[in-house]
Write an enzyme that holds these catalytic residues in place. Structure first.
Site, PDB file in Angstrom:
ATOM      1  N   GLN A   1      13.415 130.320  33.033  1.00 55.43           N
ATOM      2  CA  GLN A   1      14.536 130.921  33.760  1.00 55.43           C
ATOM      3  C   GLN A   1      14.039 131.644  35.006  1.00 55.43           C
ATOM      4  O   GLN A   1      13.265 132.594  34.907  1.00 55.43           O
ATOM      5  CB  GLN A   1      15.284 131.899  32.858  1.00 55.43           C
ATOM      6  CG  GLN A   1      16.562 132.456  33.466  1.00 55.43           C
ATOM      7  CD  GLN A   1      17.273 133.402  32.517  1.00 55.43           C
ATOM      8  OE1 GLN A   1      16.958 134.581  32.461  1.00 55.43           O
ATOM      9  NE2 GLN A   1      18.229 132.883  31.762  1.00 55.43           N
ATOM     10  N   GLY A   2      14.478 131.205  36.171  1.00 59.64           N
ATOM     11  CA  GLY A   2      14.115 131.830  37.435  1.00 59.64           C
ATOM     12  C   GLY A   2      15.266 132.645  37.990  1.00 59.64           C
ATOM     13  O   GLY A   2      15.902 132.244  38.977  1.00 59.64           O
TER      14      GLY A   2
ATOM     15  N   GLU B   1      23.262 133.928  26.666  1.00 60.41           N
ATOM     16  CA  GLU B   1      22.064 134.723  26.411  1.00 60.41           C
ATOM     17  C   GLU B   1      22.401 135.975  25.613  1.00 60.41           C
ATOM     18  O   GLU B   1      21.653 136.376  24.716  1.00 60.41           O
ATOM     19  CB  GLU B   1      21.399 135.086  27.738  1.00 60.41           C
ATOM     20  CG  GLU B   1      20.069 135.791  27.578  1.00 60.41           C
ATOM     21  CD  GLU B   1      19.374 136.022  28.910  1.00 60.41           C
ATOM     22  OE1 GLU B   1      18.176 136.316  28.892  1.00 60.41           O
ATOM     23  OE2 GLU B   1      20.037 135.909  29.964  1.00 60.41           O
TER      24      GLU B   1
ATOM     25  N   SER C   1       9.680 133.574  31.670  1.00 59.27           N
ATOM     26  CA  SER C   1       9.065 133.280  30.380  1.00 59.27           C
ATOM     27  C   SER C   1       8.608 131.828  30.293  1.00 59.27           C
ATOM     28  O   SER C   1       9.375 130.908  30.569  1.00 59.27           O
ATOM     29  CB  SER C   1      10.054 133.569  29.247  1.00 59.27           C
ATOM     30  OG  SER C   1      10.460 134.913  29.266  1.00 59.27           O
TER      31      SER C   1
ATOM     32  N   SER D   1      15.359 136.724  37.705  1.00 61.51           N
ATOM     33  CA  SER D   1      14.915 138.028  38.200  1.00 61.51           C
ATOM     34  C   SER D   1      13.891 137.894  39.322  1.00 61.51           C
ATOM     35  O   SER D   1      13.110 136.939  39.360  1.00 61.51           O
ATOM     36  CB  SER D   1      14.293 138.844  37.068  1.00 61.51           C
ATOM     37  OG  SER D   1      15.261 139.167  36.095  1.00 61.51           O
TER      38      SER D   1
END
Length: 385
Positions: free
Chosen positions: A128-129, A246, A163, A131
């Site tokens: 996941q890109g 999420e 992550s 933040s």
């Protein structure tokens, strides 16, 4: 919702237990926690076993390659796999719990056919890109820029806390495509191939010594327009779908795991004399009630998601996320009290989990953000200034 199980659901539970009893002894030894390529292979191998047995994507829609099962069957699956000590989603939690469900809900038929089967078959890992160094809780302040150049976007910027980026094949990436628009309206959701030229991954080492997080640098990375999920500049709405998954249903298995840990903790307390302390007993009893309530809230959230288009959870996910984050920290604080001096031994799995629990009030939206959502969208209070 009806919390009683039907005869058919009891049969499903029995068949699943039988399959787990036969299958789990066949798994290879778990790899070292620091060997992420080996952990990727292990986690994807388990996912393939689930796929071959008909348990992959149990609650995903049929047109997304899933089984279209009821939320109750999904909860039974999570209960039984956790109680049996089966592997969880592991390195591909983003693909299975965030990106995959988002693509199933928002992607085109071609995108679903392209990206979802490899996730379910255990062939692809997503990260996941979202933040950035200056855009964490205030995600809409992100600066990573994507400029349109014909049939591609040219992306420049950086992401952080990504992550498993070093073992990922794809990244669900948020970029700013209109810098002049209000910050929530100029964002676009892209699927980034992690092997694209210009992508650099730099692992980050955590307090516990692991390196599951990374910084990702993007230098003139070209992403096809066909990799855009949703319309250009509509990425914030698509992101809210991702965050709903999420916060609303992605932690379901972890609630079961916490209940198991609590039972183990009570057993340890009885063995080392801590159980004789009424304060400890009261604390563990309250935590037991807390996690039983969270499990019921989980059932409600999953059932609510079943009634919405695309199975998207509602704002009740923020209620769950807010309380679960703190309850998890309280659980491992209690574990430290029961373990005594062993709570300082990093070789103890509970100690590592306690360090990890510190992040839960930040990850997937800080507790402050969740309180704002609850106040504004559930209680109807005026927005803060």
């Amino acid at each position: 919702m009806d919390l009683a199980y039907t005869p058919e659901e009891d049969v499903f539970r029995g068949e699943l237990r039988e399959w787990l009893a036969k299958t789990l002894p066949l798994l290879p030894p778990k790899p070292s926690p620091d060997d992420w390529p080996a952990r990727r292979a292990y986690d994807l191998g388990w996912q393939r076993m689930l796929y071959d047995a008909g348990y992959a994507g149990l609650n995903w829609p049929l047109d997304a390659g899933g089984q279209g099962a009821s939320p109750t069957r999904q909860l039974i699956f999570l209960e039984e796999t956790e109680r049996a000590g089966a592997p969880y989603v592991g390195a591909n939690f983003v693909g299975l719990l965030h990106a995959g469900p988002t693509i199933a809900a928002e992607g085109s038929a071609a995108q679903r056919a392209r990206w979802l089967p490899p996730i379910l078959r255990g062939e692809a890992v997503w990260c996941q890109g979202f933040s950035e160094p200056d855009a964490g809780s205030d995600l809409a302040s992100l600066r990573t820029r994507a400029s349109r150049d014909g049939d591609t976007y040219v992306v420049n910027g950086s992401k952080i806390w990504t992550s498993h980026a070093e073992v990922a094949d794809w990244c669900e990436l948020l970029v700013r495509t209109d810098p002049d628009a209000p910050k929530h309206r100029g964002i676009t959701w892209l699927a980034l191939p992690m092997d694209a030229p210009g992508v650099t991954v730099r692992p980050l080492r955590t307090l516990a010594g692991s390196a599951e997080f990374a910084e990702v640098f993007l230098d003139e990375v070209r992403v096809p327009v066909g990799n855009r999920v949703g319309a250009e500049n509509d990425g914030w709405r698509v992101t809210m779908v991702t965050l709903a998954f999420e916060r609303g249903t992605a932690f379901v298995g972890e609630v079961v795991a916490c209940r198991r840990v609590l039972a183990q903790l009570a057993h340890t307390a009885r063995g080392n004399g801590c159980w004789d302390d009424p304060v400890v007993r009261r604390r563990l009893g309250r935590l037991n009630a807390e996690f039983r309530a969270l499990w019921r809230l989980t059932q409600w959230n999953v059932s609510e998601a079943e009634t919405t288009a695309g199975g998207v959870p509602g704002v009740g996910g923020s209620v769950f996320k807010l309380r679960y984050s703190h309850a998890r920290q309280e659980l491992y604080d209690a574990a430290a009290e029961v373990l005594g001096a062993d709570a300082l031994d990093l070789g103890q799995p509970w100690v590592l989990e306690r360090l990890s629990a510190l992040s839960y009030t930040i990850a997937a939206g800080t507790s402050q953000i969740q309180k704002n959502i609850v106040a504004e969208r559930i209680l109807g209070l005026p927005r803060g200034r």
